[in-house]
Design a protein around this motif. Structure first.
Motif, PDB file in Angstrom:
ATOM      1  N   LEU A 144       7.722   3.529   4.051  1.00  0.00           N
ATOM      2  CA  LEU A 144       7.797   2.811   5.327  1.00  0.00           C
ATOM      3  C   LEU A 144       9.143   3.014   6.022  1.00  0.00           C
ATOM      4  N   LYS A 145      10.201   3.256   5.257  1.00  0.00           N
ATOM      5  CA  LYS A 145      11.488   3.558   5.876  1.00  0.00           C
ATOM      6  C   LYS A 145      11.427   4.875   6.632  1.00  0.00           C
ATOM      7  N   LYS A 146      10.675   5.828   6.106  1.00  0.00           N
ATOM      8  CA  LYS A 146      10.563   7.141   6.745  1.00  0.00           C
ATOM      9  C   LYS A 146       9.569   7.132   7.902  1.00  0.00           C
ATOM     10  N   TRP A 190       0.823  -1.215   0.000  1.00  0.00           N
ATOM     11  CA  TRP A 190       0.000   0.000   0.000  1.00  0.00           C
ATOM     12  C   TRP A 190       0.860   1.269   0.000  1.00  0.00           C
ATOM     13  N   TYR A 191       1.869   1.306   0.860  1.00  0.00           N
ATOM     14  CA  TYR A 191       2.666   2.522   1.031  1.00  0.00           C
ATOM     15  C   TYR A 191       3.972   2.521   0.234  1.00  0.00           C
ATOM     16  N   GLY A 192       4.573   1.361   0.057  1.00  0.00           N
ATOM     17  CA  GLY A 192       5.863   1.278  -0.615  1.00  0.00           C
ATOM     18  C   GLY A 192       7.006   1.263   0.386  1.00  0.00           C
ATOM     19  N   LYS A 193       8.136   0.747  -0.042  1.00  0.00           N
ATOM     20  CA  LYS A 193       9.283   0.582   0.853  1.00  0.00           C
ATOM     21  C   LYS A 193       9.855   1.918   1.317  1.00  0.00           C
ATOM     22  N   GLN A 194       9.979   2.866   0.412  1.00  0.00           N
ATOM     23  CA  GLN A 194      10.572   4.162   0.765  1.00  0.00           C
ATOM     24  C   GLN A 194       9.748   4.872   1.837  1.00  0.00           C
TER      25      GLN A 194
END
Length: 62
Positions: A51-53, A45-49
């Motif tokens: 979720l890292k933030k 849903w959000y993407g890896k980038q």
């Protein structure tokens, strides 16, 4: 004549675009409910980038 044409164009845009805008508004406002309804994971849903933030989403989910 220009006023009538402007009214017709505005009505056409509202008729054609309003459902898309409404759908986008509710997906933005209730994103977690839509994510669960569509059965997607946080990463899908959000993407890896993202979720890292925003690590707090992972903590809340787990």
């Amino acid at each position: 004549m220009w006023a009538l044409l402007n009214i017709l164009v505005a009505a056409f845009i509202i008729f054609m675009e309003f459902p898309s805008y409404l759908n986008a508004y509710y997906k933005w406002k209730y994103s977690e409910e839509y994510r669960e309804w569509e059965g997607k994971s946080l990463e899908e849903w959000y993407g890896k980038q993202y979720l890292k933030k925003h690590q707090e989403l992972l903590k809340r989910e787990g």
